[in-house]
Enzyme design. Structure first.
Site, short mmCIF file in Angstrom:
data_model
loop_
_atom_site.label_atom_id
_atom_site.label_comp_id
_atom_site.label_asym_id
_atom_site.label_seq_id
_atom_site.Cartn_x
_atom_site.Cartn_y
_atom_site.Cartn_z
N PRO A 124 15.75 36.12 91.95
CA PRO A 124 17.21 36.35 91.95
C PRO A 124 17.66 37.78 91.68
O PRO A 124 18.84 38.06 91.72
CB PRO A 124 17.67 35.44 90.82
CG PRO A 124 16.51 35.36 89.90
CD PRO A 124 15.28 35.47 90.74
N ASP A 169 16.40 40.91 103.06
CA ASP A 169 17.82 40.69 102.79
C ASP A 169 18.16 41.52 101.57
O ASP A 169 17.27 41.84 100.78
CB ASP A 169 18.08 39.21 102.48
CG ASP A 169 17.92 38.35 103.72
OD1 ASP A 169 17.91 38.91 104.83
OD2 ASP A 169 17.78 37.12 103.57
N LYS A 226 21.75 44.58 108.22
CA LYS A 226 22.39 45.68 108.93
C LYS A 226 21.85 45.80 110.35
O LYS A 226 20.68 46.15 110.55
CB LYS A 226 22.14 46.99 108.17
CG LYS A 226 23.24 47.99 108.36
CD LYS A 226 23.23 49.06 107.28
CE LYS A 226 22.12 50.07 107.52
NZ LYS A 226 22.05 51.08 106.47
N GLY A 281 16.05 36.71 99.12
CA GLY A 281 16.49 36.52 97.74
C GLY A 281 16.22 35.10 97.26
O GLY A 281 16.27 34.14 98.04
N GLY A 282 15.92 34.96 95.97
CA GLY A 282 15.71 33.63 95.39
C GLY A 282 14.52 32.94 96.02
O GLY A 282 13.45 33.54 96.18
N ASP A 283 14.70 31.69 96.41
CA ASP A 283 13.66 30.95 97.10
C ASP A 283 14.03 30.89 98.59
O ASP A 283 15.19 30.66 98.92
CB ASP A 283 13.58 29.53 96.54
CG ASP A 283 12.51 28.73 97.26
OD1 ASP A 283 11.37 28.74 96.78
OD2 ASP A 283 12.81 28.12 98.32
N MET A 293 27.19 30.07 96.77
CA MET A 293 28.14 30.55 97.79
C MET A 293 29.51 29.89 97.62
O MET A 293 30.20 29.62 98.59
CB MET A 293 27.60 30.27 99.20
CG MET A 293 26.33 31.04 99.51
SD MET A 293 25.63 30.66 101.12
CE MET A 293 24.72 29.17 100.77
N1 SAH Z 1 17.83 31.59 98.50
C1 SAH Z 1 18.75 32.02 97.47
C2 SAH Z 1 20.17 31.59 97.74
C3 SAH Z 1 20.76 32.17 98.99
S1 SAH Z 1 22.42 31.74 99.24
C4 SAH Z 1 18.25 31.49 96.12
O1 SAH Z 1 17.34 30.66 96.07
O2 SAH Z 1 18.73 31.98 95.10
C5 SAH Z 1 23.28 33.09 98.48
C6 SAH Z 1 23.98 32.62 97.23
O3 SAH Z 1 23.05 32.50 96.18
C7 SAH Z 1 25.03 33.55 96.69
O4 SAH Z 1 26.27 33.38 97.35
C8 SAH Z 1 25.11 33.13 95.26
O5 SAH Z 1 25.84 31.93 95.12
C9 SAH Z 1 23.67 32.81 94.96
N2 SAH Z 1 22.94 33.92 94.34
C10 SAH Z 1 21.86 34.53 94.81
N3 SAH Z 1 21.43 35.45 93.92
C11 SAH Z 1 22.27 35.41 92.89
C12 SAH Z 1 22.34 36.08 91.64
N4 SAH Z 1 21.46 37.03 91.30
N5 SAH Z 1 23.32 35.75 90.78
C13 SAH Z 1 24.22 34.80 91.09
N6 SAH Z 1 24.20 34.14 92.26
C14 SAH Z 1 23.24 34.42 93.14
#
Ligand code: SAH
Length: 502
Positions: free
Chosen positions: A12, A35, A57, A88-90, A172
């Site tokens: 994250p 991303d 971009k 980002g994230g998973d 989101m």
């Molecule tokens: N795959 C990502 C999510 C992608 S959707 C995951 O697993 O985290 C993008 C959304 O994830 C953003 O609109 C927000 O709601 C959330 N998000 C991602 N990173 C974040 C962060 N560091 N802090 C808060 N919300 C986050």
């Protein structure tokens, strides 16, 4: 490892939350398609020669389409490159990772998936909100809030979600927060239930608010909390105050300019970010090795004769060994009894990494400190090498000569101005702190800023007395000077100033 594409979850935002496997793939990758969200602080791990593609971009447009991303991955892998697709994230939590795998599978390209720490769980965790808690919540549901809940044909069953008793996490969702919360309340969810929004979770910019389902929208708006954020609805949100574990970050919300050379900025930037600062790296200088000349040649010829080597910077230490390496020499070329003098801990580390144990390091990391440290020594007739930058203060060499030492002063590098883009100048003008780590950063900063210098409103932090003197010469008042003249000392000076200023 042969050509393949790895779909890697970046976590994250806190770089410590990248997985071990993810890191292994990222540092080795020939190409990285990334991303922006969550990946910002990982890009420095990429090889300097890796091809980087920003999926957010497209030329002349906002972002690459999903189809274009798929095609880019296929093309890069087709060139035989090891490709990392960093998300980002998973990658499978609202990350469209599945679609990208399908595109690769269609092209017959082998794929590896490295799951990541999802913001859905980590952002609340960093705000002291456990996604489940015994006797409070026994399940959690993660939904996307990007669709309008009042729109006919909407895929999310908000009525059903309103009835599930566990924790509800919305990603989101900030853009449609009022509609979402109203919809849930209309479907029977308790308007008084605790609800939180965590923005920029796990990063140095993290902020959060806790309110109720009915008031979250207003409270978040009033506190300026918007996207990207994770919304948590459920009684666990009410635990945040008691479970908050992250120490408050004294530099949160403050911007700090780092003027050091790009290649050396990261240590200071990382230290500042660890306290929550928003760092602007604005290198105003670059280190350039001087071309080999007679003086350097003569110094290498008589290297074994020196009975003392004095290094006054990391760059000097690195350059000395670089010049030696060009001639196939290493630490063995130095006299075994030569006294090794380093101005400070970073220079000492650079020497020790190259096999030279440091005998003398002064308490005060300036030329005067070196002289004090050598005070009891009989230097008469002793051959001494002082390896340093092209423009350096005369004091050290003059004083050593005054005590009878045979000093060879050899310039190995110089600092040259690095061009500064106009938007960086605007950001520096508005920053809360500007840090200076050498006199040359001051001189070149002043030149880069031009008449914008007068508009600068941030506090000025200096690494030590010599840099402060250069600032004074430029009529820039110093707000704080490091107590220890090192990079950690500069960070400490910013932190201390911010504490007093709170
Ligand atoms: N795959 C990502 C999510 C992608 S959707 C995951 O697993 O985290 C993008 C959304 O994830 C953003 O609109 C927000 O709601 C959330 N998000 C991602 N990173 C974040 C962060 N560091 N802090 C808060 N919300 C986050």
């Amino acid at each position: 490892m042969s050509a393949h594409v790895a779909l890697v979850g970046a976590g994250p935002g806190d770089p410590g939350l990248l997985t071990v496997r993810g890191r292994e793939l990222l540092v080795a990758a020939d190409a990285v398609v990334y991303d922006r969200l969550g990946t910002e602080r990982l890009m420095g791990l990429c090889r300097p020669d890796a091809r980087l593609v920003d999926a957010g971009k497209a030329p002349g447009r906002a972002a690459l389409t999903q189809e274009e991303i798929g095609r880019t991955l296929v093309d890069l892998a087709g060139e035989g490159l090891r490709v990392v697709r960093l998300k980002g994230g998973d990658p499978f939590v609202f990350g469209r990772g599945g679609e990208e795998i399908l595109a690769l599978a269609d092209a017959g390209i082998p794929v590896e998936v490295v799951p990541g720490v999802t913001s859905a769980i980590a952002a609340p965790a960093y705000a002291g909100i456990p996604i489940t808690h015994r006797a409070v919540s026994t399940s959690f549901t993660v939904v996307t809030g990007h669709e309008d809940p009042t729109k006919p044909g909407e895929q999310t069953d908000w009525d059903a979600l309103a009835r599930v008793p566990g924790t509800l996490v919305v990603l989101m969702g900030m853009g449609r927060l009022p509609q979402i919360t109203e919809r849930l309340i209309a479907a029977g969810r308790d308007p008084g239930q605790p609800a939180a929004a965590v923005q920029w979770g796990t990063t140095h910019r993290q902020r959060h608010v806790v309110a109720t389902l009915a008031t979250l929208h207003e409270v978040a708006r009033a506190r300026g909390i918007g996207s990207p954020a994770v919304v948590v609805i459920g009684d666990v949100a009410g635990l945040s105050d008691r479970l908050a574990w992250r120490p408050p970050q004294v530099l949160a919300g403050r911007t700090v300019v780092v003027t050091r050379a790009r290649a050396q900025a990261s240590q200071l930037s990382e230290a500042l970010r660890a306290h929550g600062a928003d760092v602007i790296e604005m290198p105003v200088i670059r280190i350039e090795p001087l071309p080999a000349d007679d003086a350097i040649g003569a110094m290498l010829d008589r290297l074994r004769e020196y009975r003392a080597l004095v290094l006054t910077s990391v760059n000097g230490a690195e350059q000395l060994f670089a010049r030696m390496a060009e001639r196939g020499m290493d630490a063995r070329a130095i006299h075994p009894d030569a006294r090794i003098v380093a101005i400070g801990p970073a220079t000492a580390r650079a020497l020790e990494e190259r096999g030279l144990r440091v005998d003398t390091m002064p308490e005060r990391h300036v030329a005067e400190g070196i002289l004090e440290a050598l005070e009891g020594d009989d230097l008469a007739g002793v051959p001494v090498l002082v390896a340093r930058a092209q423009t350096a203060r005369a004091l050290l060499v003059d004083a050593l000569r005054g005590r009878g030492a045979q000093v060879d002063e050899v310039a190995l590098y110089r600092t040259v101005p690095e061009p500064v883009p106009p938007d960086q100048i605007d950001r520096a003008v508005a920053a809360d702190y500007v840090t200076f780590t050498s006199s040359s950063t001051v001189t070149n900063f002043v030149a880069a800023m031009g008449d914008r210098l007068q508009r600068m409103r941030g506090c000025v932090v200096s690494i030590g007395p010599i840099t402060s003197e250069t600032l004074a010469d430029a009529h820039i008042p110093v707000d704080s000077e490091a107590e220890v003249f090192t990079i950690p000392g500069v960070c400490e000076a910013v932190v201390e100033h911010a504490r007093r200023d709170q």
